[in-house]
Design a protein around this motif. Structure first.
Motif, PDB file in Angstrom:
ATOM      1  N   THR A  79      32.977   4.484  34.526  1.00  7.99           N
ATOM      2  CA  THR A  79      31.687   4.428  34.460  1.00  7.99           C
ATOM      3  C   THR A  79      30.955   2.973  34.939  1.00  7.99           C
ATOM      4  O   THR A  79      29.715   2.852  35.380  1.00  7.99           O
ATOM      5  N   ALA A  80      31.680   1.997  34.080  1.00  4.96           N
ATOM      6  CA  ALA A  80      32.047   0.405  33.937  1.00  4.96           C
ATOM      7  C   ALA A  80      31.893   0.019  35.658  1.00  4.96           C
ATOM      8  O   ALA A  80      31.621  -1.281  35.859  1.00  4.96           O
ATOM      9  N   ARG A  81      33.018   0.318  36.191  1.00  6.44           N
ATOM     10  CA  ARG A  81      32.724   0.336  37.291  1.00  6.44           C
ATOM     11  C   ARG A  81      31.984   0.379  38.211  1.00  6.44           C
ATOM     12  O   ARG A  81      31.358  -0.468  38.943  1.00  6.44           O
ATOM     13  N   LEU A  82      31.271   2.084  38.254  1.00 10.35           N
ATOM     14  CA  LEU A  82      29.828   2.149  38.830  1.00 10.35           C
ATOM     15  C   LEU A  82      28.725   1.575  38.713  1.00 10.35           C
ATOM     16  O   LEU A  82      27.972   0.863  39.763  1.00 10.35           O
ATOM     17  N   VAL A  83      28.645   1.504  37.760  1.00  5.72           N
ATOM     18  CA  VAL A  83      27.377   0.071  36.980  1.00  5.72           C
ATOM     19  C   VAL A  83      27.404  -0.800  37.115  1.00  5.72           C
ATOM     20  O   VAL A  83      26.282  -1.542  37.718  1.00  5.72           O
ATOM     21  N   ARG A  84      28.717  -1.633  37.644  1.00  2.00           N
ATOM     22  CA  ARG A  84      28.808  -3.098  37.635  1.00  2.00           C
ATOM     23  C   ARG A  84      28.108  -3.263  39.465  1.00  2.00           C
ATOM     24  O   ARG A  84      27.501  -4.022  39.790  1.00  2.00           O
ATOM     25  N   LEU A 128      18.718  -2.589  33.571  1.00  2.00           N
ATOM     26  CA  LEU A 128      19.254  -0.903  33.233  1.00  2.00           C
ATOM     27  C   LEU A 128      18.588  -0.624  34.008  1.00  2.00           C
ATOM     28  O   LEU A 128      18.516   1.068  33.945  1.00  2.00           O
ATOM     29  N   PRO A 129      17.085   0.495  33.701  1.00  2.65           N
ATOM     30  CA  PRO A 129      16.091   0.868  34.090  1.00  2.65           C
ATOM     31  C   PRO A 129      16.498   1.393  35.831  1.00  2.65           C
ATOM     32  O   PRO A 129      16.233   2.541  35.969  1.00  2.65           O
ATOM     33  N   HIS A 189      26.194  -8.154  35.996  1.00  2.52           N
ATOM     34  CA  HIS A 189      24.746  -9.569  35.792  1.00  2.52           C
ATOM     35  C   HIS A 189      25.482 -11.055  36.230  1.00  2.52           C
ATOM     36  O   HIS A 189      24.755 -11.573  36.334  1.00  2.52           O
ATOM     37  N   PHE A 190      26.159 -11.009  35.204  1.00  6.79           N
ATOM     38  CA  PHE A 190      26.782 -13.004  34.871  1.00  6.79           C
ATOM     39  C   PHE A 190      28.059 -13.258  35.674  1.00  6.79           C
ATOM     40  O   PHE A 190      28.891 -12.779  36.024  1.00  6.79           O
ATOM     41  N   THR A 191      27.826 -13.755  36.412  1.00  9.64           N
ATOM     42  CA  THR A 191      28.775 -14.050  37.934  1.00  9.64           C
ATOM     43  C   THR A 191      29.834 -15.317  37.539  1.00  9.64           C
ATOM     44  O   THR A 191      30.606 -15.703  38.435  1.00  9.64           O
ATOM     45  N   GLY A 192      30.232 -15.790  36.730  1.00 14.76           N
ATOM     46  CA  GLY A 192      30.463 -16.815  36.290  1.00 14.76           C
ATOM     47  C   GLY A 192      32.201 -16.113  35.188  1.00 14.76           C
ATOM     48  O   GLY A 192      32.619 -14.948  35.221  1.00 14.76           O
ATOM     49  N   VAL A 193      32.548 -17.251  34.579  1.00 24.98           N
ATOM     50  CA  VAL A 193      33.531 -16.689  33.946  1.00 24.98           C
ATOM     51  C   VAL A 193      33.874 -15.509  32.920  1.00 24.98           C
ATOM     52  O   VAL A 193      34.647 -14.520  33.006  1.00 24.98           O
ATOM     53  N   GLY A 194      32.385 -15.214  32.672  1.00 25.93           N
ATOM     54  CA  GLY A 194      32.418 -13.878  31.588  1.00 25.93           C
ATOM     55  C   GLY A 194      32.613 -12.946  32.194  1.00 25.93           C
ATOM     56  O   GLY A 194      33.015 -12.308  31.872  1.00 25.93           O
ATOM     57  N   GLY A 195      31.784 -12.631  33.190  1.00 27.08           N
ATOM     58  CA  GLY A 195      31.806 -11.925  34.132  1.00 27.08           C
ATOM     59  C   GLY A 195      33.054 -10.952  34.647  1.00 27.08           C
ATOM     60  O   GLY A 195      33.201 -10.274  34.965  1.00 27.08           O
ATOM     61  N   GLY A 196      33.931 -12.560  35.202  1.00 26.39           N
ATOM     62  CA  GLY A 196      35.110 -11.858  35.473  1.00 26.39           C
ATOM     63  C   GLY A 196      36.032 -11.197  35.149  1.00 26.39           C
ATOM     64  O   GLY A 196      37.024 -10.582  35.178  1.00 26.39           O
ATOM     65  N   LEU A 197      36.032 -11.837  33.978  1.00 29.56           N
ATOM     66  CA  LEU A 197      36.608 -11.551  32.657  1.00 29.56           C
ATOM     67  C   LEU A 197      36.852 -10.373  32.193  1.00 29.56           C
ATOM     68  O   LEU A 197      37.443  -9.393  31.790  1.00 29.56           O
ATOM     69  N   LEU A 198      35.350  -9.695  32.325  1.00 33.46           N
ATOM     70  CA  LEU A 198      34.769  -8.177  31.753  1.00 33.46           C
ATOM     71  C   LEU A 198      35.255  -7.195  32.807  1.00 33.46           C
ATOM     72  O   LEU A 198      35.898  -6.015  32.733  1.00 33.46           O
ATOM     73  N   ASN A 199      35.006  -7.977  34.126  1.00 28.70           N
ATOM     74  CA  ASN A 199      36.025  -7.185  35.375  1.00 28.70           C
ATOM     75  C   ASN A 199      37.296  -6.657  35.326  1.00 28.70           C
ATOM     76  O   ASN A 199      37.695  -5.934  36.124  1.00 28.70           O
ATOM     77  N   ARG A 200      37.997  -7.911  34.806  1.00 33.14           N
ATOM     78  CA  ARG A 200      39.728  -7.969  35.480  1.00 33.14           C
ATOM     79  C   ARG A 200      39.604  -6.428  33.574  1.00 33.14           C
ATOM     80  O   ARG A 200      41.545  -6.176  33.884  1.00 33.14           O
ATOM     81  N   LEU A 206      29.751   2.380  26.265  1.00 36.15           N
ATOM     82  CA  LEU A 206      30.559   1.226  26.020  1.00 36.15           C
ATOM     83  C   LEU A 206      30.558   0.941  28.290  1.00 36.15           C
ATOM     84  O   LEU A 206      30.684  -0.369  28.146  1.00 36.15           O
ATOM     85  N   GLY A 207      30.659   2.112  28.831  1.00 40.74           N
ATOM     86  CA  GLY A 207      30.999   1.371  30.789  1.00 40.74           C
ATOM     87  C   GLY A 207      29.712   0.795  30.584  1.00 40.74           C
ATOM     88  O   GLY A 207      29.711  -0.304  31.701  1.00 40.74           O
ATOM     89  N   THR A 208      28.501   1.028  30.139  1.00 38.31           N
ATOM     90  CA  THR A 208      27.300   0.954  30.433  1.00 38.31           C
ATOM     91  C   THR A 208      27.226  -0.600  30.203  1.00 38.31           C
ATOM     92  O   THR A 208      26.372  -1.659  30.518  1.00 38.31           O
ATOM     93  N   VAL A 209      27.774  -0.816  29.218  1.00 39.05           N
ATOM     94  CA  VAL A 209      27.055  -2.300  28.608  1.00 39.05           C
ATOM     95  C   VAL A 209      28.066  -3.026  29.116  1.00 39.05           C
ATOM     96  O   VAL A 209      27.885  -3.935  29.852  1.00 39.05           O
ATOM     97  N   ILE A 210      28.658  -2.576  29.046  1.00 34.35           N
ATOM     98  CA  ILE A 210      30.273  -3.849  29.984  1.00 34.35           C
ATOM     99  C   ILE A 210      29.602  -3.363  31.529  1.00 34.35           C
ATOM    100  O   ILE A 210      30.074  -4.996  32.309  1.00 34.35           O
ATOM    101  N   GLY A 211      29.314  -2.498  32.040  1.00 33.59           N
ATOM    102  CA  GLY A 211      28.941  -2.411  33.373  1.00 33.59           C
ATOM    103  C   GLY A 211      28.426  -3.237  33.964  1.00 33.59           C
ATOM    104  O   GLY A 211      28.435  -4.006  35.116  1.00 33.59           O
ATOM    105  N   VAL A 212      26.903  -3.681  33.476  1.00 34.06           N
ATOM    106  CA  VAL A 212      25.701  -4.589  33.421  1.00 34.06           C
ATOM    107  C   VAL A 212      26.325  -5.881  33.194  1.00 34.06           C
ATOM    108  O   VAL A 212      25.740  -6.742  34.022  1.00 34.06           O
ATOM    109  N   MET A 213      26.729  -5.954  32.575  1.00 36.03           N
ATOM    110  CA  MET A 213      27.316  -7.785  31.765  1.00 36.03           C
ATOM    111  C   MET A 213      27.987  -7.644  33.287  1.00 36.03           C
ATOM    112  O   MET A 213      28.021  -8.808  32.989  1.00 36.03           O
ATOM    113  N   SER A 214      29.146  -7.279  32.738  1.00 32.49           N
ATOM    114  CA  SER A 214      30.214  -7.388  34.360  1.00 32.49           C
ATOM    115  C   SER A 214      29.357  -8.091  35.354  1.00 32.49           C
ATOM    116  O   SER A 214      29.417  -8.822  36.826  1.00 32.49           O
TER     117      SER A 214
END
Length: 294
Positions: free
Chosen positions: A167-172, A203-204, A113-124, A103-111
């Motif tokens: 984990t998501a915070r670090l990965v982001r 990811l690598p 990588h995506f700089t728009g609304v989607g990434g902002g919502l995942l970060n919130r 969960l942390g890796t997927v959400i961190g990478v997506m939040s």
């Protein structure tokens, strides 16, 4: 020399440095010993010793040559309880950590990588989990979990879904650093899609950080399992270290002065958590050489 060859050589060099690290070796030895105990628990201690009706000792017998860690209020060997409790405690800790890392890796990478609304919502969303006290949230989720789900599985899921935010915070943060590197800009210029960028380039580069954080998260998951079981929210049909501590407290270990009842599981929790933390710190030093100078 190709990039793959450089990466493999760097990996071998890092592995040799890790094996030479005294703190890592000490932690790894402890973890291997507990892993062997979990695997060969049935050979080390008779499973019949977990049954109250098959107990062979007297109630609250102090440590002796026959019962090295004494007995509980039902006459069962505390050592037998600790040995078999190793299986459930490590199982919950590792399984919950796997859920947390995914969960942390997927959400961190997506939040990241995506700089728009989607990434902002995942970060919130990640920040929302960060500000909520971890243990109270786990207690609430464990209490309201559907009764149809096996209790052990419920505990694993609860710990996993409440411990991924750090984990998501670090990965982001690492993902955003990778996004600014030239090779990712070239990949975008050549028409690489988001999926290709995240799986082949981002990811690598974040996996070493995830690996180092995994060893630290396992210790958190073990403490969480022990806490939930001690509070009576674990699986009452399975023995874990937290369950042994819960039975000791319910059995009046303090008023009875039966210190040996809590000594075994307490020391086991401390040793395993400390060992995972030692391995995690060693991995951090390998991944960030600046830490070696501290």
């Amino acid at each position: 020399m190709s990039a793959g060859s450089v990466q493999r050589r760097s990996g071998r060099s890092g592995w040799r440095r890790l094996l030479r690290d005294g703190e890592f070796r000490s932690g790894a030895i402890v973890l291997v010993l507990f892993g062997l105990v979990a695997i060969f628990a049935d050979l080390l201690a008779d499973p019949d010793g977990l049954s109250v009706v098959k107990a062979t000792g007297g109630a609250l017998e102090p440590p002796s040559w026959q019962y090295l860690l004494g007995t509980d209020a039902d006459g069962r060997s505390v050592l037998t309880l600790v040995v078999h409790g190793t299986q459930i405690t490590l199982l919950v800790g590792l399984a919950a950590t796997l859920i947390s890392m995914v969960l942390g890796t997927v959400i961190g990478v997506m939040s990241g990588h995506f700089t728009g609304v989607g990434g902002g919502l995942l970060n919130r969303f990640t920040e929302w989990f960060l500000v909520i006290p971890y243990l109270p949230l786990a207690i609430v989720l464990a209490t309201v979990f559907p009764p149809q789900v096996p209790k052990l599985l419920a505990v694993i899921i609860v710990i996993g879904v409440t411990s991924w935010s750090s984990t998501a915070r670090l990965v982001r943060a690492q993902t955003m650093a990778v996004a600014a590197r030239p090779y990712l800009e070239r990949a975008r210029a050549l028409g690489a899609g988001h999926w290709h960028q995240m799986t082949r380039h981002v990811l690598p580069n974040v996996m070493p950080l995830v690996l180092a954080n995994t060893t630290l998260t396992v210790s958190i998951a073990i403490i969480a399992e022990t806490s939930l079981s001690f509070l009576g929210l674990g699986d009452p049909l399975r023995i874990s270290w937290g369950r042994v501590l819960d039975m000791a407290y319910s059995g009046g270990v303090i008023s009875q002065g039966a210190w040996w009842w809590v000594l075994g599981p307490g020391v086991a929790v401390v040793l395993v958590v400390r060992a995972f933390n030692m391995c995690g710190r060693a991995l951090e030093r390998i991944l960030d050489p600046r830490l070696e100078a501290r």
